[in-house]
Design a protein around this motif. Structure first.
Motif, short mmCIF file in Angstrom:
data_model
loop_
_atom_site.label_atom_id
_atom_site.label_comp_id
_atom_site.label_asym_id
_atom_site.label_seq_id
_atom_site.Cartn_x
_atom_site.Cartn_y
_atom_site.Cartn_z
N CYS A 99 0.81 -1.23 0.00
CA CYS A 99 0.00 0.00 0.00
C CYS A 99 0.84 1.27 0.00
N SER A 100 2.15 1.13 0.12
CA SER A 100 3.03 2.30 0.16
C SER A 100 3.31 2.81 -1.25
N TYR A 101 3.96 3.96 -1.31
CA TYR A 101 4.29 4.60 -2.58
C TYR A 101 5.81 4.69 -2.75
N ASP A 140 4.18 6.16 -7.50
CA ASP A 140 3.15 5.14 -7.68
C ASP A 140 3.09 4.21 -6.49
N ARG A 141 1.91 3.61 -6.32
CA ARG A 141 1.69 2.63 -5.26
C ARG A 141 2.41 1.34 -5.65
N SER A 201 1.68 -1.77 -5.07
CA SER A 201 0.79 -2.80 -5.64
C SER A 201 0.48 -2.51 -7.10
N ASP A 202 0.34 -1.25 -7.47
CA ASP A 202 0.10 -0.90 -8.87
C ASP A 202 1.33 -1.18 -9.72
#
Length: 165
Positions: A105-107, A120-121, A123-124
């Motif tokens: 969940c971090s960036y 960006d995150r 997970s993305d």
């Protein structure tokens, strides 16, 4: 979400193993033949996927090579490319296994290969990595067909069924 990415890391390795096994049956000329794909040949496309993975993994952990451009050819020789692919798949599996839900969940702040600043995150970013590989494996699948070869089934459902047996 972590289990989802662990499954995709497993799928990624499984699909790469199947694809590389099929491509290993080709001559060097066939592997390097320009078939009109965005990166030209199977060799060019497989190198691009590896370059992309190395760039993304360097953004995650600050380690490893950082190719200068997305069309860098790291390995003309298929055996060397296959070894590098296996090493990258192992590294990606370790990276995903070491993740926590909080980390996902971090960036991360980074610059693209074109020098554009991004945030960006995690997970993305991981989702993009796995999707990017699937996209280009599909191109390789098509190129095998263009060469008159039978491409291996690469759909994730086949891996999931194997896992259930």
């Amino acid at each position: 979400m972590l289990d989802h990415f662990k499954k995709f890391a497993l799928y990624n390795r499984w699909a790469n193993d199947r694809l590389y096994s099929a491509i290993a049956e080709l001559s060097s000329e066939e592997q390097h033949q320009d078939l009109g794909a965005f990166f030209g040949s199977l060799n060019g496309t497989l190198n691009h996927v590896l370059v992309g993975d190395l760039l993304w993994m360097e953004r995650f952990d600050g380690k490893g090579p950082k190719p200068a451009t997305l069309d860098t050819v790291l390995h003309e020789d298929f055996k060397a490319l296959k070894i590098a692919r296996e090493e990258a798949d192992e590294r990606l599996s370790r990276l995903v296994s070491a993740c926590s839900e909080d980390y996902l969940c971090s960036y991360i702040d980074y610059k693209t290969s074109a020098g554009i600043a991004c945030r960006d995150r995690v997970s993305d970013m991981l989702g993009h990595m796995f999707n990017h590989q699937t996209h280009h494996r599909g191109q390789c699948h098509h190129m095998l067909s263009q060469l008159g070869k039978s491409p291996p089934p690469l759909d994730i459902i086949y891996l999931l069924r194997e896992m259930d047996q």
